[in-house]
Write a protein that holds these residues in place. Structure first.
Motif, mmCIF file in Angstrom:
data_model
loop_
_atom_site.group_PDB
_atom_site.id
_atom_site.type_symbol
_atom_site.label_atom_id
_atom_site.label_comp_id
_atom_site.label_asym_id
_atom_site.label_seq_id
_atom_site.Cartn_x
_atom_site.Cartn_y
_atom_site.Cartn_z
ATOM 1 N N LYS A 116 24.823 28.318 -8.227
ATOM 2 C CA LYS A 116 24.762 29.770 -8.780
ATOM 3 C C LYS A 116 24.731 30.897 -7.739
ATOM 4 C CE LYS A 116 21.802 27.929 -12.434
ATOM 5 N NZ LYS A 116 22.993 28.049 -13.583
ATOM 6 N N THR A 177 20.427 34.556 -19.278
ATOM 7 C CA THR A 177 20.474 33.648 -18.260
ATOM 8 C C THR A 177 20.152 34.104 -16.864
ATOM 9 O OG1 THR A 177 22.821 33.840 -17.627
ATOM 10 C CG2 THR A 177 22.237 32.105 -19.267
ATOM 11 N N ASP A 180 17.853 32.713 -13.947
ATOM 12 C CA ASP A 180 18.140 31.925 -13.077
ATOM 13 C C ASP A 180 18.701 32.245 -11.721
ATOM 14 O OD1 ASP A 180 18.255 30.156 -15.401
ATOM 15 O OD2 ASP A 180 20.258 30.026 -15.679
#
Length: 532
Positions: A116, A177, A180
């Motif tokens: 990520k 999200t 994250d």
């Protein structure tokens, strides 16, 4: 070497690359001309093409981008943060070019033990033919449907000083999200630094097939042409032509409609020495962001009335006439009416009954037009009505090595910026218009070309409309006004009147090689600069 937080901002443009490449075609031989210079953090590769890139944002006014310019400057990226730049790509050279503008992803870190990174969450939107000011309200209306990797913009700049303006907005659009990527939630990055990404901007320019030079218009033309001899052939072949295809006439063609165009955005029409005409009174509309190139022959169009345009260019669209003799049997000529619409007239002749080239001030959406007239003759001769070129909005008018001949006026600059080089501007008013010389002495100007007589008219005389500055520069240019010998009357060569608001006046600058004759200054909001 360990990165420092000070020098590695969360999103810092540390790689800026302008790649200019030129392919010159001579028979079947390709030659590349490049010159590479490396300085600072940015690499600039420049060839025979001359393209410049400018930017502005909430912190910086319009400035030329150099190897040390920082763009999209953000200290810390987090959900909801926006960075933007307003860009202008300018063709500063003599060669036609096409370009591709992309974002390049350099070094970046990730959330530890994952893949990520910021490249997953940062989205890109482009505002074509416009600018952005950081407004949160405007953010909501922008489509952020591009990632950093798949964003690209392409354009064509055929003429010197031709330019494209657009804004790039980068946004961390909040989603469910986002946690994250939150390093304050027990996570670390792959290098223990805040999440960052190095972004570059690639501007790749190659020579375009369009060329107005001593080799002729076709020496570097790689367009695949379909030969057509009837109106139906024309329609069938141009309608589905892609950007690499065009049509070439093998006989004169009269179409019972407006000029057919490709559904793919670019229409290239080689008249091949023949005549293309419309058999009905109509306006050919070059739609938003579409382009039309007509070259090498005769174009005869008609409208139902003296003021009706026969060619109209919508927002972001472009029209190029090269080596064309364009006449109207009834009506006006070319009407660039959409925001940032472009008109290029090269090695051509335009002879119209009404206005040959004209803008329209009916809406702010018509602003930022760009008109280039190169090595051409523009004439508008209808008695009592015609002016050759009228611009009455914030725009750019570039005239080089051309003759501009109007009946009432040669050129009217009622707004915007005009640069006229190595040219002649004339009007040919008869004694029937003698009374018009003083008609506006005690009243406001009307709409459009309802202004004082003169070969060149600069500025505006109206209390509410056309409230923007007018700026004209003459270089080695001759202004010639109409003379009525039988009544010993000479009309002004240049008539100027400035808006009264601050910064909204009329300005004329001319060099020692220019002949301007009698300049009439209508009020005190006029500036005249004579330079060497």
């Amino acid at each position: 070497m360990k990165r420092s937080i000070k020098t590695k901002k969360a999103l810092m443009l540390s790689l800026f690359s302008i790649i200019l490449s030129i392919i010159m075609l001579a028979g079947s031989t390709f030659a590349w001309f490049t010159d590479t210079a490396t300085s600072g953090k940015n690499k600039i590769v420049a060839g025979n093409l001359d393209v410049e890139l400018y930017h502005s944002n909430g912190k910086a006014e319009r400035a030329k981008i150099t190897d040390t310019t920082e763009l999209f400057d953000v200290d810390i990226w987090e959900p909801g943060v926006v960075a933007y730049e307003n860009f202008e790509v300018l063709n500063a050279g003599e060669l036609a070019l096409k370009y591709k503008f992309t974002m390049a992803i350099g070094d970046f870190n990730t959330v530890a033990e994952t893949t990520k990174s910021l490249k997953d969450v940062l989205k890109v939107s482009i505002i074509e033919d416009g600018s952005f000011n950081g407004s949160r309200e405007d953010i909501a209306s922008l489509p952020f449907d591009k990632t950093l990797a798949d964003f690209e913009k392409e354009g064509i700049l055929n003429i010197k000083n031709d330019s494209d303006k657009f804004a790039i907005v980068i946004y961390w659009q909040p989603t469910d999200t986002d946690d994250d990527y939150n390093l304050n939630n027990g996570k670390t990055s792959s290098d223990s630094l805040p999440l960052y990404i190095d972004l570059g901007i690639n501007l790749v320019a190659t020579q375009n097939a369009f060329e107005a030079d001593s080799f002729g218009s076709d020496y570097d033309d790689t367009t695949e042409y379909k030969e057509v001899s009837t109106a139906q052939d024309f329609l069938n072949n141009i309608y589905y032509a892609n950007s690499e295809q065009g049509v070439r006439l093998t006989s004169d063609i009269a179409v019972p409609w407006s000029i057919p165009q490709s559904t793919k955005g670019l229409s290239v029409i080689d008249l091949n020495g023949h005549t293309l005409s419309t058999s009905v009174a109509t306006t050919t509309l070059i739609e938003q962001n579409n382009s039309m190139v007509i070259k090498n022959g005769n174009l005869v169009l008609q409208s139902s009335n003296i003021s009706g345009a026969t060619l109209s260019v919508e927002s972001g669209g472009s029209l190029t006439l090269e080596n064309v003799e364009f006449t109207t049997e009834q009506g006006a000529g070319i009407y660039p009416r959409g925001d940032a619409a472009k008109v290029n007239i090269v090695n051509s002749t335009i002879d119209t009954k009404g206005l040959a080239i004209s803008t329209n001030a009916g809406s702010t959406e018509n602003y930022n037009v760009q008109i280039n007239v190169i090595n051409s003759t523009i004439s508008s001769k209808q008695t009592g009505a015609a002016s050759a070129i009228l611009v009455n909005i914030p725009c750019k008018l570039n005239i080089e090595s051309s003759n501009i001949n109007g009946y009432l006026h040669g050129v009217i600059v009622r707004g915007g910026t005009a640069v006229i080089k190595n040219s002649t501007i004339t009007n040919k008013t008869s004694k029937d218009e003698n009374e018009l010389e003083h008609y506006f002495d005690s009243r406001d100007w009307g709409q459009g070309n309802a202004v004082n007589l003169g070969a060149l008219v600069i500025g505006n005389k109206h209390s509410t409309n056309y409230q923007y500055p007018s700026d004209v520069t003459l270089i080695n240019t001759k202004i010639v006004a109409a003379t009525l010998d039988d009544e010993a009357i000479t009309f002004p060569t240049v008539y100027m009147y400035g808006n009264t608001g601050e910064g909204l006046g009329a300005t004329l600058t001319y060099d020692s090689k220019s002949t301007v004759g009698d300049i009439v200054r209508g009020n005190e909001h006029v500036t005249v600069n004579a330079i060497e």
